[in-house]
Design a protein around this motif. Structure first.
Motif, PDB file in Angstrom:
ATOM      1  N   GLY A 182       4.689  -7.650 -11.115  1.00 44.96           N
ATOM      2  CA  GLY A 182       5.527  -6.601 -11.697  1.00 44.96           C
ATOM      3  C   GLY A 182       5.091  -5.226 -11.254  1.00 44.96           C
ATOM      4  O   GLY A 182       5.491  -4.747 -10.201  1.00 44.96           O
ATOM      5  N   HIS A 183       4.206  -4.565 -12.015  1.00 48.45           N
ATOM      6  CA  HIS A 183       3.827  -3.179 -11.734  1.00 48.45           C
ATOM      7  C   HIS A 183       2.744  -3.118 -10.665  1.00 48.45           C
ATOM      8  O   HIS A 183       1.775  -3.860 -10.697  1.00 48.45           O
ATOM      9  CB  HIS A 183       3.323  -2.520 -13.013  1.00 48.45           C
ATOM     10  CG  HIS A 183       2.880  -1.106 -12.819  1.00 48.45           C
ATOM     11  ND1 HIS A 183       3.765  -0.083 -12.579  1.00 48.45           N
ATOM     12  CD2 HIS A 183       1.646  -0.554 -12.805  1.00 48.45           C
ATOM     13  CE1 HIS A 183       3.090   1.052 -12.442  1.00 48.45           C
ATOM     14  NE2 HIS A 183       1.810   0.782 -12.573  1.00 48.45           N
ATOM     15  N   ILE A 184       2.936  -2.224  -9.699  1.00 46.53           N
ATOM     16  CA  ILE A 184       1.929  -1.977  -8.663  1.00 46.53           C
ATOM     17  C   ILE A 184       1.482  -0.526  -8.788  1.00 46.53           C
ATOM     18  O   ILE A 184       2.294   0.383  -8.696  1.00 46.53           O
ATOM     19  CB  ILE A 184       2.508  -2.213  -7.250  1.00 46.53           C
ATOM     20  CG1 ILE A 184       3.218  -3.569  -7.176  1.00 46.53           C
ATOM     21  CG2 ILE A 184       1.416  -2.122  -6.212  1.00 46.53           C
ATOM     22  CD1 ILE A 184       3.945  -3.809  -5.876  1.00 46.53           C
ATOM     23  N   GLU A 185       0.200  -0.313  -9.028  1.00 46.82           N
ATOM     24  CA  GLU A 185      -0.288   1.040  -9.256  1.00 46.82           C
ATOM     25  C   GLU A 185      -0.433   1.800  -7.936  1.00 46.82           C
ATOM     26  O   GLU A 185      -0.978   1.280  -6.958  1.00 46.82           O
ATOM     27  CB  GLU A 185      -1.638   0.988  -9.983  1.00 46.82           C
ATOM     28  CG  GLU A 185      -2.066   2.339 -10.531  1.00 46.82           C
ATOM     29  CD  GLU A 185      -3.276   2.218 -11.433  1.00 46.82           C
ATOM     30  OE1 GLU A 185      -4.248   2.961 -11.199  1.00 46.82           O
ATOM     31  OE2 GLU A 185      -3.255   1.377 -12.357  1.00 46.82           O
ATOM     32  N   LEU A 186       0.052   3.025  -7.919  1.00 43.02           N
ATOM     33  CA  LEU A 186       0.101   3.812  -6.695  1.00 43.02           C
ATOM     34  C   LEU A 186      -1.279   4.032  -6.093  1.00 43.02           C
ATOM     35  O   LEU A 186      -1.474   3.885  -4.884  1.00 43.02           O
ATOM     36  CB  LEU A 186       0.783   5.155  -6.967  1.00 43.02           C
ATOM     37  CG  LEU A 186       0.933   6.101  -5.769  1.00 43.02           C
ATOM     38  CD1 LEU A 186       1.675   5.420  -4.628  1.00 43.02           C
ATOM     39  CD2 LEU A 186       1.663   7.378  -6.193  1.00 43.02           C
ATOM     40  N   ARG A 187      -2.266   4.355  -6.914  1.00 42.93           N
ATOM     41  CA  ARG A 187      -3.582   4.667  -6.336  1.00 42.93           C
ATOM     42  C   ARG A 187      -4.222   3.432  -5.705  1.00 42.93           C
ATOM     43  O   ARG A 187      -4.972   3.542  -4.736  1.00 42.93           O
ATOM     44  CB  ARG A 187      -4.507   5.291  -7.380  1.00 42.93           C
ATOM     45  CG  ARG A 187      -4.909   4.394  -8.526  1.00 42.93           C
ATOM     46  CD  ARG A 187      -5.879   5.124  -9.429  1.00 42.93           C
ATOM     47  NE  ARG A 187      -6.445   4.230 -10.422  1.00 42.93           N
ATOM     48  CZ  ARG A 187      -7.619   4.414 -10.990  1.00 42.93           C
ATOM     49  NH1 ARG A 187      -8.357   5.455 -10.668  1.00 42.93           N
ATOM     50  NH2 ARG A 187      -8.067   3.583 -11.893  1.00 42.93           N
ATOM     51  N   GLU A 188      -3.923   2.239  -6.247  1.00 44.60           N
ATOM     52  CA  GLU A 188      -4.456   1.024  -5.639  1.00 44.60           C
ATOM     53  C   GLU A 188      -3.777   0.739  -4.300  1.00 44.60           C
ATOM     54  O   GLU A 188      -4.403   0.247  -3.369  1.00 44.60           O
ATOM     55  CB  GLU A 188      -4.288  -0.160  -6.587  1.00 44.60           C
ATOM     56  CG  GLU A 188      -5.187  -0.071  -7.815  1.00 44.60           C
ATOM     57  CD  GLU A 188      -5.193  -1.347  -8.628  1.00 44.60           C
ATOM     58  OE1 GLU A 188      -4.691  -2.365  -8.118  1.00 44.60           O
ATOM     59  OE2 GLU A 188      -5.710  -1.320  -9.752  1.00 44.60           O
ATOM     60  N   LEU A 189      -2.480   1.056  -4.218  1.00 44.77           N
ATOM     61  CA  LEU A 189      -1.780   0.898  -2.949  1.00 44.77           C
ATOM     62  C   LEU A 189      -2.349   1.841  -1.898  1.00 44.77           C
ATOM     63  O   LEU A 189      -2.523   1.472  -0.735  1.00 44.77           O
ATOM     64  CB  LEU A 189      -0.285   1.164  -3.144  1.00 44.77           C
ATOM     65  CG  LEU A 189       0.485   0.096  -3.925  1.00 44.77           C
ATOM     66  CD1 LEU A 189       1.869   0.617  -4.305  1.00 44.77           C
ATOM     67  CD2 LEU A 189       0.619  -1.178  -3.114  1.00 44.77           C
ATOM     68  N   ILE A 190      -2.632   3.084  -2.304  1.00 45.24           N
ATOM     69  CA  ILE A 190      -3.231   4.063  -1.378  1.00 45.24           C
ATOM     70  C   ILE A 190      -4.604   3.583  -0.925  1.00 45.24           C
ATOM     71  O   ILE A 190      -4.965   3.670   0.256  1.00 45.24           O
ATOM     72  CB  ILE A 190      -3.316   5.443  -2.045  1.00 45.24           C
ATOM     73  CG1 ILE A 190      -1.908   6.028  -2.203  1.00 45.24           C
ATOM     74  CG2 ILE A 190      -4.196   6.392  -1.249  1.00 45.24           C
ATOM     75  CD1 ILE A 190      -1.859   7.337  -2.952  1.00 45.24           C
TER      76      ILE A 190
END
Length: 433
Positions: A182-190
């Motif tokens: 579901g939710h993907i956190e932006l800072r983890e993607l970066i």
């Protein structure tokens, strides 16, 4: 005229939209507007924005109903089937959803509006066309922010920009797993994309060093160019399996199935399992009266090629919805959404039985759960490697037919090619699975 409360079927798990609640009503979709938003909705409809978005195939068809619910106004929306999970999308589908969000914002801003959020749950594919379905996400643009940023910017980077960038670099399974969560956190993607610690990712976010914020209109165009240049580089096991089918056209076994379908007047929907690049689904769309086809495979690369091929077939691309679907390990909500009058499984059962270790009973049960009426399933008598002598003793056409007979009646068996037997049947309605 007032609609009947007892006929409303709740369409939402949680009622979070302040503008209004969504229901199924007499096979349609309606949004009952809160009185506090009545004037806002009427003003939005009068602005011409909704007509423009619908005309450009960006927003689901929407209009003000002549009916009322008590003293509340109602919007009617076109029903898009099937309901999909975005974890069933391929790379190209996700990219096109991202482009849709950008186009939506570009048009909205010309009318003084924008999208307050842009997550994938707000989008459904009508055939091969992504369509925005959340009317409540369209909000009036704040005069103070005019000419500056857009409020869904971080949401766009979180839902589309970084997931697609990572996906294009080969992190396909990682992104698919995150999508299921579901939710993907932006800072983890970066952190994943730049291979940096979380603190560094926080620093990137805080100073906006990676994607400096520009005026909204300019930045939307920049994002559009970036997204449009991304490409899928997957090389999955079955990605090229049906290349020759598209080049050479139909064959005897497919012709037999098409004729069988055309001899029945009560098939309006079809689900193909193991469709690969969707060639048979395309034949069914062009040569039968079936109104809606869902074409699925678990091979992500093959489904991505299918999506691209069907997009090019513009006269029929609204009939077929391509989706990723694992027949062996389905989610309950997938099964509920995919049920169709006819289930087709070509050149699949030998893989399910011999590689996936699925039992004949389990295959028949799953086909019956998905089918409203009929089934067409192919049995490959020589197995995967076409060496009948190496097959286990239980792997026989007779055993498979017996399993099918427990869930389907009017069984018909037809050898369409050497080693290929087509089995058709009618679902037993008194059986539960």
């Amino acid at each position: 005229m007032n609609i009947l409360k007892e006929e409303l079927v709740d369409f939402q798990i949680v009622h979070m939209d302040p503008i209004g609640d969504i229901y199924e009503y007499r096979n349609g979709i309606i949004r009952i507007i809160q009185n506090s938003y009545k004037n806002y909705v009427k003003q939005l409809l009068k602005s011409g924005l909704i007509d423009r978005l619908v005309e450009e195939h960006l927003l689901v068809e929407t209009h003000l109903s002549n009916d009322m619910f008590e003293d509340r106004i109602i919007l009617e929306h076109k029903r898009i089937a099937p309901r999909q999970l975005y974890s069933q999308w391929t790379f190209s589908m996700m990219r096109d959803a991202a482009l849709l969000v950008l186009k939506m914002n570009m048009v909205c801003m010309k009318f003084g509006y924008e999208l307050k959020d842009c997550h994938q749950d707000n989008i459904l594919f009508d055939g091969t066309r992504p369509v925005y379905v959340d009317f409540g996400s369209i909000v009036k643009r704040n005069k103070k922010s005019a000419g500056r940023g857009w409020i869904a910017r971080s949401g766009f980077m979180e839902c589309y920009y970084y997931p697609l960038k990572l996906w294009s670099k080969g992190y396909e399974n990682t992104i698919n797993a995150l999508m299921l969560c579901g939710h993907i956190e932006l800072r983890e993607l970066i952190k994943m994309y730049y291979h940096v610690p979380i603190k560094t990712a926080d620093s990137i976010l805080s100073v906006k060093a990676v994607l400096p914020e520009k005026k909204a209109e300019s930045e939307l165009k920049d994002f559009f160019i970036k997204m449009n240049t991304l490409r899928y580089h997957g090389n999955t096991q079955w990605i090229n399996y049906q290349d020759s089918y598209w080049e050479e056209g139909s064959n005897r076994r497919f012709d037999y199935e098409i004729e069988w379908i055309n001899n029945r007047e009560d098939i309006e929907t079809m689900l193909e399992i193991g469709a690969n690049q969707g060639f048979f689904s395309f034949l069914a769309a062009t040569r039968t009266k079936i109104k809606k086809i869902i074409s699925t495979d678990y091979d992500k690369g093959a489904v991505d090629i299918m999506y691209q091929r069907l997009k090019e077939e513009k006269s029929h691309n609204n009939k077929i919805t391509p989706l990723i679907f694992d027949f062996v390990w389905p989610l309950e909500e997938e099964i509920n959404a995919l049920r169709s009058d006819l289930i087709v499984a070509n050149a699949l059962t030998h893989h399910l039985l011999l590689s996936q270790r699925m039992s004949m009973k389990a295959i028949a049960d799953r086909l019956a759960v998905l089918s409203n009426k009929y089934v067409i399933v192919e049995f490959m008598e020589n197995g995967i490697y076409k060496r009948k002598k190496d097959l286990p003793g239980w792997y026989t056409l007779d055993n498979f037919v017996k399993s099918m007979e427990d869930r389907f009646s009017d069984i018909n068996i037809q050898q369409v090619e050497k080693g290929r037997t087509m089995i058709t049947g009618l679902k037993r309605i008194n059986k539960t699975v």
